[in-house]
Design a protein around this motif. Structure first.
Motif, PDB file in Angstrom:
ATOM      1  N   VAL A   1     -12.290  14.813  15.396  1.00 14.83           N
ATOM      2  CA  VAL A   1     -10.981  14.638  16.037  1.00 14.83           C
ATOM      3  C   VAL A   1      -9.999  14.013  15.059  1.00 14.83           C
ATOM      4  O   VAL A   1      -8.859  14.477  14.903  1.00 14.83           O
ATOM      5  N   VAL A   2     -10.420  12.959  14.378  1.00 12.63           N
ATOM      6  CA  VAL A   2      -9.533  12.269  13.437  1.00 12.63           C
ATOM      7  C   VAL A   2      -9.179  13.170  12.256  1.00 12.63           C
ATOM      8  O   VAL A   2      -8.045  13.157  11.772  1.00 12.63           O
ATOM      9  N   SER A   3     -10.138  13.966  11.820  1.00 11.49           N
ATOM     10  CA  SER A   3      -9.870  14.897  10.722  1.00 11.49           C
ATOM     11  C   SER A   3      -8.785  15.890  11.107  1.00 11.49           C
ATOM     12  O   SER A   3      -7.885  16.197  10.307  1.00 11.49           O
ATOM     13  N   ASP A   4      -8.848  16.386  12.342  1.00 13.37           N
ATOM     14  CA  ASP A   4      -7.803  17.296  12.837  1.00 13.37           C
ATOM     15  C   ASP A   4      -6.447  16.601  12.878  1.00 13.37           C
ATOM     16  O   ASP A   4      -5.431  17.155  12.468  1.00 13.37           O
ATOM     17  N   LEU A   5      -6.436  15.373  13.386  1.00 14.83           N
ATOM     18  CA  LEU A   5      -5.176  14.628  13.500  1.00 14.83           C
ATOM     19  C   LEU A   5      -4.547  14.386  12.138  1.00 14.83           C
ATOM     20  O   LEU A   5      -3.321  14.436  11.991  1.00 14.83           O
ATOM     21  N   SER A   6      -5.360  14.128  11.151  1.00 15.01           N
ATOM     22  CA  SER A   6      -4.838  13.826   9.815  1.00 15.01           C
ATOM     23  C   SER A   6      -4.170  15.034   9.176  1.00 15.01           C
ATOM     24  O   SER A   6      -3.397  14.895   8.221  1.00 15.01           O
ATOM     25  N   ARG A   7      -4.445  16.235   9.695  1.00 10.98           N
ATOM     26  CA  ARG A   7      -3.842  17.450   9.150  1.00 10.98           C
ATOM     27  C   ARG A   7      -2.432  17.680   9.683  1.00 10.98           C
ATOM     28  O   ARG A   7      -1.685  18.478   9.118  1.00 10.98           O
ATOM     29  N   ILE A   8      -2.073  17.008  10.765  1.00 13.16           N
ATOM     30  CA  ILE A   8      -0.752  17.206  11.370  1.00 13.16           C
ATOM     31  C   ILE A   8       0.276  16.401  10.589  1.00 13.16           C
ATOM     32  O   ILE A   8       0.273  15.170  10.616  1.00 13.16           O
ATOM     33  N   ASN A   9       1.137  17.091   9.906  1.00 14.14           N
ATOM     34  CA  ASN A   9       2.148  16.443   9.073  1.00 14.14           C
ATOM     35  C   ASN A   9       3.528  16.818   9.579  1.00 14.14           C
ATOM     36  O   ASN A   9       3.997  17.946   9.379  1.00 14.14           O
ATOM     37  N   HIS A  10       4.166  15.892  10.266  1.00  9.72           N
ATOM     38  CA  HIS A  10       5.481  16.166  10.845  1.00  9.72           C
ATOM     39  C   HIS A  10       6.303  14.885  10.832  1.00  9.72           C
ATOM     40  O   HIS A  10       5.779  13.788  11.076  1.00  9.72           O
ATOM     41  N   ALA A  11       7.598  15.021  10.564  1.00 13.31           N
ATOM     42  CA  ALA A  11       8.467  13.855  10.422  1.00 13.31           C
ATOM     43  C   ALA A  11       8.561  13.021  11.688  1.00 13.31           C
ATOM     44  O   ALA A  11       8.869  11.823  11.628  1.00 13.31           O
ATOM     45  N   ASN A  12       8.308  13.623  12.860  1.00 12.03           N
ATOM     46  CA  ASN A  12       8.430  12.900  14.129  1.00 12.03           C
ATOM     47  C   ASN A  12       7.089  12.537  14.740  1.00 12.03           C
ATOM     48  O   ASN A  12       7.018  12.172  15.914  1.00 12.03           O
ATOM     49  N   ILE A  13       6.018  12.622  13.949  1.00 14.89           N
ATOM     50  CA  ILE A  13       4.682  12.259  14.431  1.00 14.89           C
ATOM     51  C   ILE A  13       4.087  11.215  13.486  1.00 14.89           C
ATOM     52  O   ILE A  13       4.119  11.383  12.265  1.00 14.89           O
ATOM     53  N   LEU A  14       3.570  10.141  14.053  1.00 16.36           N
ATOM     54  CA  LEU A  14       2.970   9.087  13.244  1.00 16.36           C
ATOM     55  C   LEU A  14       1.768   9.637  12.478  1.00 16.36           C
ATOM     56  O   LEU A  14       0.855  10.209  13.072  1.00 16.36           O
ATOM     57  N   SER A  15       1.773   9.460  11.171  1.00 12.18           N
ATOM     58  CA  SER A  15       0.723  10.035  10.320  1.00 12.18           C
ATOM     59  C   SER A  15      -0.592   9.268  10.450  1.00 12.18           C
ATOM     60  O   SER A  15      -0.610   8.034  10.428  1.00 12.18           O
ATOM     61  N   VAL A  16      -1.681  10.009  10.589  1.00  7.95           N
ATOM     62  CA  VAL A  16      -3.024   9.430  10.560  1.00  7.95           C
ATOM     63  C   VAL A  16      -3.492   9.409   9.118  1.00  7.95           C
ATOM     64  O   VAL A  16      -3.517  10.440   8.443  1.00  7.95           O
ATOM     65  N   LEU A  17      -3.871   8.235   8.620  1.00  2.00           N
ATOM     66  CA  LEU A  17      -4.195   8.053   7.209  1.00  2.00           C
ATOM     67  C   LEU A  17      -5.684   7.933   6.929  1.00  2.00           C
ATOM     68  O   LEU A  17      -6.172   8.388   5.890  1.00  2.00           O
ATOM     69  N   ASP A  18      -6.418   7.324   7.855  1.00  5.77           N
ATOM     70  CA  ASP A  18      -7.824   7.035   7.565  1.00  5.77           C
ATOM     71  C   ASP A  18      -8.528   6.689   8.867  1.00  5.77           C
ATOM     72  O   ASP A  18      -7.881   6.441   9.905  1.00  5.77           O
ATOM     73  N   SER A  19      -9.817   6.652   8.839  1.00  2.36           N
ATOM     74  CA  SER A  19     -10.614   6.222   9.999  1.00  2.36           C
ATOM     75  C   SER A  19     -11.994   5.826   9.508  1.00  2.36           C
ATOM     76  O   SER A  19     -12.346   6.033   8.337  1.00  2.36           O
ATOM     77  N   GLY A  20     -12.770   5.266  10.399  1.00  3.95           N
ATOM     78  CA  GLY A  20     -14.127   4.904  10.035  1.00  3.95           C
ATOM     79  C   GLY A  20     -14.855   4.273  11.204  1.00  3.95           C
ATOM     80  O   GLY A  20     -14.285   4.089  12.291  1.00  3.95           O
ATOM     81  N   ILE A  21     -16.093   3.954  10.981  1.00  8.86           N
ATOM     82  CA  ILE A  21     -16.919   3.274  11.975  1.00  8.86           C
ATOM     83  C   ILE A  21     -17.705   2.202  11.236  1.00  8.86           C
ATOM     84  O   ILE A  21     -18.408   2.499  10.266  1.00  8.86           O
ATOM     85  N   ASP A  22     -17.539   0.953  11.656  1.00 12.00           N
ATOM     86  CA  ASP A  22     -18.280  -0.139  11.030  1.00 12.00           C
ATOM     87  C   ASP A  22     -19.031  -0.913  12.096  1.00 12.00           C
ATOM     88  O   ASP A  22     -19.216  -0.428  13.221  1.00 12.00           O
ATOM     89  N   GLU A  23     -19.464  -2.108  11.758  1.00 11.81           N
ATOM     90  CA  GLU A  23     -20.264  -2.892  12.704  1.00 11.81           C
ATOM     91  C   GLU A  23     -19.511  -3.266  13.973  1.00 11.81           C
ATOM     92  O   GLU A  23     -20.118  -3.584  15.001  1.00 11.81           O
ATOM     93  N   ASP A  24     -18.170  -3.215  13.930  1.00 10.28           N
ATOM     94  CA  ASP A  24     -17.368  -3.528  15.115  1.00 10.28           C
ATOM     95  C   ASP A  24     -16.957  -2.282  15.885  1.00 10.28           C
ATOM     96  O   ASP A  24     -16.264  -2.371  16.890  1.00 10.28           O
ATOM     97  N   GLY A  25     -17.361  -1.110  15.407  1.00  8.03           N
ATOM     98  CA  GLY A  25     -17.053   0.123  16.106  1.00  8.03           C
ATOM     99  C   GLY A  25     -16.055   1.003  15.374  1.00  8.03           C
ATOM    100  O   GLY A  25     -15.745   0.771  14.204  1.00  8.03           O
ATOM    101  N   PRO A  26     -15.512   2.017  16.071  1.00  6.97           N
ATOM    102  CA  PRO A  26     -14.593   2.957  15.434  1.00  6.97           C
ATOM    103  C   PRO A  26     -13.195   2.375  15.262  1.00  6.97           C
ATOM    104  O   PRO A  26     -12.753   1.548  16.064  1.00  6.97           O
ATOM    105  N   TYR A  27     -12.509   2.817  14.215  1.00  7.77           N
ATOM    106  CA  TYR A  27     -11.128   2.399  14.000  1.00  7.77           C
ATOM    107  C   TYR A  27     -10.331   3.563  13.438  1.00  7.77           C
ATOM    108  O   TYR A  27     -10.884   4.501  12.845  1.00  7.77           O
ATOM    109  N   LEU A  28      -9.031   3.507  13.628  1.00  7.41           N
ATOM    110  CA  LEU A  28      -8.109   4.548  13.181  1.00  7.41           C
ATOM    111  C   LEU A  28      -6.960   3.876  12.444  1.00  7.41           C
ATOM    112  O   LEU A  28      -6.400   2.893  12.926  1.00  7.41           O
ATOM    113  N   VAL A  29      -6.612   4.400  11.277  1.00  2.91           N
ATOM    114  CA  VAL A  29      -5.527   3.840  10.475  1.00  2.91           C
ATOM    115  C   VAL A  29      -4.373   4.829  10.435  1.00  2.91           C
ATOM    116  O   VAL A  29      -4.568   6.008  10.127  1.00  2.91           O
TER     117      VAL A  29
END
Length: 298
Positions: free
Chosen positions: A55-83
């Motif tokens: 899902v995050v990989s798909d979101l990171s492909r959307i590049n539009h001036a009026n959409i907040l860009s997804v830069l990174d994501s991951g899962i660590d000991e505290d759970g999933p996160y989205l940057v």
């Protein structure tokens, strides 16, 4: 996450998790980092982690001036996160607390920019079912007016994934005053549900508040389902009839009667018309802090 992202400030929290202002020490820039509330068994499950990553990989492909860009994501000991990118500006809910109502010309600009962004997202199979005044950032342009950035685009797929309640879990993170009735029922209708929420948001901005603000999720749903939304021009006598009819097309209670694609809504979007009269009746209650945190118990 390691030491790359340094948390600086909590920007907000809710049923879906919390968002923080953070600093990317590797690329030397400000970012926004979202933590999702989900059970620990989820992010220790290999298949679940793959779905989250996809899902995050798909979101990171959307590049539009009026959409907040997804830069990174991951899962660590505290759970999933989205940057995502960090945008400085005012949420629409904050802007309206200052101005009361949005001027017609700016309302047209917001609708136009939103449609353009939603069309780009639709091409990737994404629908903004979390669209509301708190998910849009207004950035002042040097020449006047605002540039609008849509946040939370991936909620329609991420929240059902992290929530144990699936699609119903998504409905409990949304604003009841704007939520498409089929979302409450756990039966999203793709872009039709998104356009419904865009129409309700435009109604809210035009009138300076929403008559369903602060109602429980269940009661607001019943009114949406029955189409019990007061006549817009009762609040804004200056509102152009063609624009009103277009908004009401978006907020038809029955999903099949709404535009079936963003391009359909764009083709019928009316040209700008100046207001000729002034509002004559008291406005609905503004979206205050309490209304932004309604009782979601059903």
């Amino acid at each position: 996450m390691g030491d790359r992202y340094r948390i600086e400030l909590e920007l907000g929290s809710g049923r879906a998790g919390a968002v923080y202002k953070a600093f990317d020490t590797e690329l030397n820039r400000q970012v926004a980092l979202r933590r999702f509330d989900t059970s620990e068994e989820n992010f220790h499950d290999e298949e679940w982690c793959k779905r989250f990553s996809d899902v995050v990989s798909d979101l990171s492909r959307i590049n539009h001036a009026n959409i907040l860009s997804v830069l990174d994501s991951g899962i660590d000991e505290d759970g999933p996160y989205l940057v995502t990118a960090h945008v400085e500006g005012l949420r629409l809910s904050q802007l309206m607390q200052q101005t009361g109502q949005m001027e017609l010309k700016e309302l047209y600009c917001l609708a136009s920019q939103s449609l353009d962004a939603l069309q780009a997202a639709e091409e990737y199979g994404y629908f903004h079912h979390a669209l509301c005044p708190t998910s849009v950032i207004a950035i002042t342009k040097p020449a006047g007016g605002y540039h609008y950035t849509l946040m939370d685009l991936g909620h329609s797929k991420l929240i059902p994934l992290v929530s144990s309640e699936g699609e119903v879990g998504l409905s409990k993170t949304l604003d009841p005053a704007l939520m498409a009735p089929e979302l409450f029922e756990g039966k999203p209708e793709g872009i039709r549900s998104t356009l419904y929420m865009l129409g309700q948001m435009l109604y809210w901005l035009a009138t300076g508040g929403h008559p369903l603000a602060g109602l429980s999720l269940e009661l607001a749903h019943a009114k949406h389902k029955a189409g019990e939304i007061p006549f817009l021009r009762s609040y804004r006598a200056d509102f152009p009839e063609a624009f009103r009819q277009w908004i009401y097309w978006l907020i038809q209670p029955e999903a099949s009667k709404r535009p079936g694609a963003v391009i359909d809504a764009i083709k019928q979007f009316p040209t700008f018309q100046q207001a000729t009269t002034q509002p004559v009746l008291p406005q609905p209650v503004r979206m205050d802090a309490k209304a932004l945190r309604p009782d979601y118990k059903v």
